[in-house]
Design an enzyme around this catalytic site. Structure first.
Site, short mmCIF file in Angstrom:
data_model
loop_
_atom_site.label_atom_id
_atom_site.label_comp_id
_atom_site.label_asym_id
_atom_site.label_seq_id
_atom_site.Cartn_x
_atom_site.Cartn_y
_atom_site.Cartn_z
N LYS A 189 -54.50 17.78 8.80
CA LYS A 189 -55.45 17.68 9.92
C LYS A 189 -55.62 16.21 10.30
O LYS A 189 -56.23 15.43 9.58
CB LYS A 189 -56.82 18.27 9.58
CG LYS A 189 -57.57 18.55 10.85
CD LYS A 189 -59.05 18.41 10.83
CE LYS A 189 -59.64 17.07 10.64
NZ LYS A 189 -59.69 16.24 11.88
N GLU A 207 -59.27 8.67 -0.84
CA GLU A 207 -59.12 7.26 -0.52
C GLU A 207 -60.20 6.95 0.49
O GLU A 207 -60.15 7.42 1.63
CB GLU A 207 -57.71 7.01 0.03
CG GLU A 207 -57.28 5.58 -0.11
CD GLU A 207 -57.54 4.79 1.15
OE1 GLU A 207 -58.64 4.22 1.24
OE2 GLU A 207 -56.67 4.75 2.01
N CYS A 225 -59.57 0.22 5.88
CA CYS A 225 -60.41 0.51 4.70
C CYS A 225 -60.38 -0.65 3.71
O CYS A 225 -61.35 -0.90 3.02
CB CYS A 225 -59.96 1.80 4.06
SG CYS A 225 -58.19 1.87 3.83
N GLU A 237 -69.91 -0.94 4.78
CA GLU A 237 -68.63 -1.05 5.48
C GLU A 237 -68.91 -0.98 6.98
O GLU A 237 -69.44 0.00 7.49
CB GLU A 237 -67.73 0.12 5.07
CG GLU A 237 -66.38 0.10 5.71
CD GLU A 237 -65.46 1.21 5.20
OE1 GLU A 237 -65.91 2.36 5.14
OE2 GLU A 237 -64.31 0.91 4.86
P1 NAI Z 1 -64.67 10.55 8.68
O1 NAI Z 1 -64.63 10.40 7.22
O2 NAI Z 1 -65.72 11.43 9.27
O3 NAI Z 1 -63.29 11.08 9.24
C1 NAI Z 1 -62.07 11.09 8.54
C2 NAI Z 1 -61.40 12.45 8.68
O4 NAI Z 1 -62.19 13.45 8.04
C3 NAI Z 1 -61.23 12.94 10.11
O5 NAI Z 1 -60.02 13.62 10.21
C4 NAI Z 1 -62.38 13.90 10.28
O6 NAI Z 1 -62.18 14.88 11.27
C5 NAI Z 1 -62.47 14.53 8.92
N1 NAI Z 1 -63.76 15.10 8.57
C6 NAI Z 1 -65.00 14.75 9.02
N2 NAI Z 1 -65.94 15.51 8.44
C7 NAI Z 1 -65.32 16.34 7.58
C8 NAI Z 1 -65.75 17.34 6.67
N3 NAI Z 1 -67.04 17.63 6.52
N4 NAI Z 1 -64.83 17.99 5.93
C9 NAI Z 1 -63.53 17.68 6.05
N5 NAI Z 1 -63.06 16.75 6.90
C10 NAI Z 1 -63.93 16.08 7.66
O7 NAI Z 1 -64.78 9.12 9.31
P2 NAI Z 1 -65.30 8.74 10.76
O8 NAI Z 1 -66.53 9.50 11.14
O9 NAI Z 1 -64.17 8.86 11.68
O10 NAI Z 1 -65.70 7.23 10.58
C11 NAI Z 1 -66.96 6.90 10.02
C12 NAI Z 1 -66.85 5.74 9.10
O11 NAI Z 1 -66.03 6.08 7.99
C13 NAI Z 1 -66.18 4.53 9.68
O12 NAI Z 1 -67.07 3.74 10.39
C14 NAI Z 1 -65.69 3.84 8.45
O13 NAI Z 1 -66.72 3.09 7.88
C15 NAI Z 1 -65.31 4.96 7.55
N6 NAI Z 1 -63.89 5.28 7.56
C16 NAI Z 1 -63.10 4.87 6.55
C17 NAI Z 1 -61.76 5.11 6.56
C18 NAI Z 1 -60.87 4.66 5.47
O14 NAI Z 1 -59.66 4.59 5.67
N7 NAI Z 1 -61.38 4.38 4.31
C19 NAI Z 1 -61.12 5.78 7.70
C20 NAI Z 1 -62.03 6.25 8.68
C21 NAI Z 1 -63.36 5.98 8.62
#
Ligand code: NAI
Length: 804
Positions: free
Chosen positions: A192, A266, A300, A397
């Site tokens: 996904k 991660e 990240c 972050e």
């Molecule tokens: P997120 O963690 O919500 O999104 C990442 C992925 O998880 C997306 O594909 C999303 O659709 C999916 N997702 C969201 N809620 C879910 C759930 N309950 N169950 C399963 N999958 C789910 O991150 P978001 O909202 O895009 O960004 C928010 C913050 O997260 C950012 O500001 C940043 O601080 C952090 N982040 C960190 C990342 C990393 O690589 N460590 C990558 C993206 C965001």
């Protein structure tokens, strides 16, 4: 502008990359996509779609499908159906497909790069030079692992169907990090992508069709968080791999607890960028540019906390400000810009909010004098100086082009500040002194350490975090294990009725109290053992004991009933006494040999004890003691032989993959083989330098408490092993919840395994549980060796460049 004017002003002109091929691809699909399931694009069951936009100007690129539970189910079923055929293809057959995918990605590199820049808003320079080549490199590298699977991972097999959820910051690269090892290990996948950036995954799916990847081996379901949640909730998965926010990582940990799934997370980071006073300051300034302005800081492992040695701080910040003034921000497809657009308005607002908070808290904020484009979603590079380590902007972050800086005086202070974070993904160390760099690197609590470099990645090196940055590695040999499991696991029997001590209730407690309080006739000399904490025998906090009953039903003795306070004391003792983790591998080996020697000396006594407890005959009891002695020898031998490696990454550097201990580990033992299982679990943890809090067999703890004297006479430093006896799952729960415990092994019931996974969510400790399955502690294939050592360590990759 005339040539003369250009010569006079030296201004950059626009240098746009053509987007016609990418636009034509979107056009060919009618700017409308379905899910990719079973080898073809299908309509979403609900018919619902949403827009994906170009962050450079906010324009709509395409409508993509919003997946729901039915779409996810269809995809998981397709992946399940494809699994036997994919497995049957064998290592070489699978390697051919991975190789073909890498080749095909290279052929379409430009289209992928442009599409990625359009969908994500990152500069074309980055997608062209980093995201796409590195993604292809992952498929090449893993074509190799696919080929070598049987030689390099004997006794292992693919986990099965993998649900993979990726974020928007490196859409294609994260796909590669997840899909390549999964397929190489013989698994099938449901992926996904993130809702903001689904397009390159859909293009990749098309490329997979073109190379003839068997239908169902790869499935892509698009949608938002609810689609991700539906995927995680699906009962048909064997593994979940997630990259994204720590918050969602926690939800996923909780949701998957007790389902017998493999999980790798991660998550976020707040990585330190440490500049010592002897560093090449101009080089380090360029390092900061790469650390925090690469990909608009939406990385990240971004170096978002700048730690500069006080004596050079002013000079360094002045250089940095001058450099910031020269950065160019603008349309992602312009080949000469440094910083592109922020992925989405919601992310832009988050950055704005956190910067405003930093300003409101009174920290000096610097932004360059130039303005960012008005159209689209842009944020300027931002530097906060003299920030307090405890402030929100130093701890949270931000995930944007914002760096906060603070100063330190000594290397020790630098390490302390660097580790003052709940995260531990990466760190960057700048100094011309190799001794200092290599002294600091092991002290940093981070999965990746870059010396005089930053944000370098390669498929041959593992990437992943410490602490709340998650667990598991992606890349290299260490990453392959995330998609494999020992083949024998599938055939392990579940515990039979009554084979594990039931959780003790009030009746047992009363019996114990009564036994302690009402001696009959002449009091026997009290031989009730105590707990073993911080190298001392200690009475349990509650002053309760519980009866230990032999296999024949007769009372054999009493054991102390440890409670949560005892567990906390034991963890504190392990935490405070770090000597064992600092000992040399040779030193640890010597102690383990000595333990074996002292146990062998007392063999008759232990045999007697085992016979009384488990009802084993003389021969069986002798075999248990003998095997336990042998096992101690095994781990004494391994202590200085479970090597790290030097990964051959294609740069001028050595990438040192070091096996580091978790340091504070909890080990919960099963009931059977009360001496051997205890030794089989505690010895590997010790061999790797962990300090252990162990809960021995709840039913027959006396086999472990008899070890106190062996431990006391074997030169084991205080706090290296701590033993708390009592009700298994009660003690396990306290350990699972404890934030100072970095990793936990649990061998008991299925319910207990689920509880440990669920309760580990606080500090996201790594867990290894048996899901209620019984191992044979006499079978070396199941009970000793590298599998145990791997779980007793985490890999830190230290990148050390060379050359002038
Ligand atoms: P997120 O963690 O919500 O999104 C990442 C992925 O998880 C997306 O594909 C999303 O659709 C999916 N997702 C969201 N809620 C879910 C759930 N309950 N169950 C399963 N999958 C789910 O991150 P978001 O909202 O895009 O960004 C928010 C913050 O997260 C950012 O500001 C940043 O601080 C952090 N982040 C960190 C990342 C990393 O690589 N460590 C990558 C993206 C965001």
């Amino acid at each position: 502008m005339s040539v003369r004017e250009i010569f006079e002003t030296m201004e950059y002109g626009p240098a746009p990359e053509a987007d016609d091929v990418a636009r034509a691809w979107l056009e060919r699909h009618g700017h409308r996509f379905g899910h990719y399931i079973g080898g073809r694009f299908v309509e979403p069951t609900t018919g619902e779609r949403f827009a994906t936009q170009h962050p450079g100007d906010g324009s709509e690129l395409a409508q993509v499908a919003q997946g729901d539970a039915a779409d996810v189910d269809a995809a998981v079923q397709a992946a399940r159906a494809a699994l036997p055929g994919w497995r049957k293809l064998g290592p070489h057959g699978r390697a051919r497909y991975l190789y073909a995918l890498a080749r095909h990605m290279q052929k379409h590199a430009r289209l992928l790069a442009v599409l990625e820049a359009l969908d994500n808003g990152k500069p074309i320079r980055e997608t062209r030079d980093l995201d796409v080549p590195l993604a292809a490199r992952h498929f090449y590298h893993h074509a190799g692992w696919a080929q070598l699977l049987e030689q390099e991972f004997p006794g292992y097999e693919g986990v099965g169907v993998c649900g993979q959820i990726i974020p928007w910051n490196f859409p294609l690269l994260m796909l590669a990090w997840k899909v390549a090892p999964a397929l190489a290990a013989g698994n099938t996948v449901v992926l996904k992508p993130a809702e903001f950036t689904p397009l390159t995954a859909l293009l990749f799916a098309e490329l997979a069709t073109e190379v003839g990847l068997p239908a169902g081996v790869l499935n892509v379901v698009t949608g938002d968080g609810s689609t991700g949640a539906a995927l995680v909730a699906h009962e048909g998965l064997d593994k979940v791999a997630f990259t994204g926010s720590t918050e969602v990582g926690r939800l996923i940990r909780r949701e998957t607890a007790g389902r017998g799934l493999e999980l790798s997370l991660e998550l976020g980071g707040k990585s330190p960028f440490i500049v010592f006073d002897d560093a090449d300051l101009d080089g380090a300034v360029e390092g900061v540019v790469d650390a925090i302005w690469f990909n608009q800081g939406q990385v990240c492992c971004a170096g978002s906390r700048l730690l500069v040695q006080e004596s050079v701080a002013q000079r360094f910040e002045a250089k940095l400000r001058a450099r910031m003034e020269k950065l160019r921000e603008g349309p992602p497809l312009d080949k000469s810009i440094d910083i592109g657009a922020i992925v989405a308005p919601v992310q832009l607002e988050r950055i704005q909010r956190l910067v405003e908070q930093g300003k409101a808290e009174g920290y000096a904020c610097y932004q360059p004098s130039w303005a960012v484009p008005k159209e689209g979603w842009y944020y300027p590079p931002t530097l906060f100086t003299d920030v307090s380590p405890a402030s929100t902007i130093a701890q949270e972050e931000i995930f944007g082009p914002v760096i906060v800086s603070m100063t330190f005086r000594t290397p020790a202070e630098a390490v302390e500040l660097a580790n003052d974070s709940r995260y531990g993904l990466a760190a960057s160390v700048w100094t011309e002194n190799v001794n200092l760099a290599l002294d600091v690197a092991p002290k940093l609590k981070a999965g990746v350490v870059w010396v005089n470099s930053t944000n370098v990645f390669d498929a041959a090196a593992g990437f992943g975090g410490y602490r709340e940055s998650g667990f598991g590695r992606e890349g290299g040999r260490e990453g392959m294990y995330e998609y494999l499991r020992p083949a024998f696991e599938a055939d392990l029997p579940a515990y039979g009725e009554g084979e594990l001590a039931p959780p003790a209730g009030a009746a047992e407690l009363d019996a114990g109290v009564e036994a302690a309080a009402a001696p009959s006739g002449l009091p026997a000399i009290d031989r009730t053992p105590k707990l073993f904490i911080g190298g001392k025998q200690k009475r349990p906090d509650g002053n309760y004991v519980y009866p230990v009953v032999g296999a024949g039903g007769e009372r054999v003795g009493e054991a102390p009933l440890g409670n949560r306070k005892d567990v906390r004391d034991a963890v504190e003792a392990a935490e405070k006494n770090a000597a064992w983790s600092k000992a040399t591998a040779h030193g640890r080996a010597q102690v383990l040999y000595y333990l074996a020697e002292n146990l062998a000396l007392r063999a008759p006594e232990f045999e007697e004890r085992l016979r009384a407890l488990t009802g084993a005959d003389r021969k069986a009891a002798g075999r248990e003691v003998e095997t336990a002695v042998g096992r101690l020898f095994t781990y004494a031998a391994y202590a200085d032989k479970y090597d790290g490696s030097v990964h051959p990454t294609p740069m001028r550097n050595v990438t040192l993959a070091m096996n580091e201990p978790w340091e504070v580990m909890a080990v919960v033992c099963p009931d059977e083989a009360p001496l051997l299982a205890f030794v089989s679990l505690v010895a590997p943890a010790l061999a790797m330098g962990n300090r252990v809090v162990a809960v021995p067999s709840a039913r027959w703890p006396l086999a472990a408490t008899d070890l106190y004297q062996v431990l006391e006479t074997s030169d084991l430093p205080a706090g290296a092993v701590n033993i708390v006896t009592g009700v298994r799952d009660e003690l396990a729960e306290v350990l699972a919840k404890h934030d100072a415990v970095q990793a936990m092994w649990y061998f008991g019931s299925a319910e207990g395994s689920a509880m440990v996974e669920r309760e580990s969510v606080g500090n996201l400790k790594a867990t290894w549980v048996n899901a209620g399955k019984r191992r044979d502690w006499y079978d070396p294939a199941q009970a000793e060796g590298r599998e145990f050592l791997r779980h007793a360590t985490r890999v830190k990759n230290v990148w050390v460049p060379y050359g002038e």
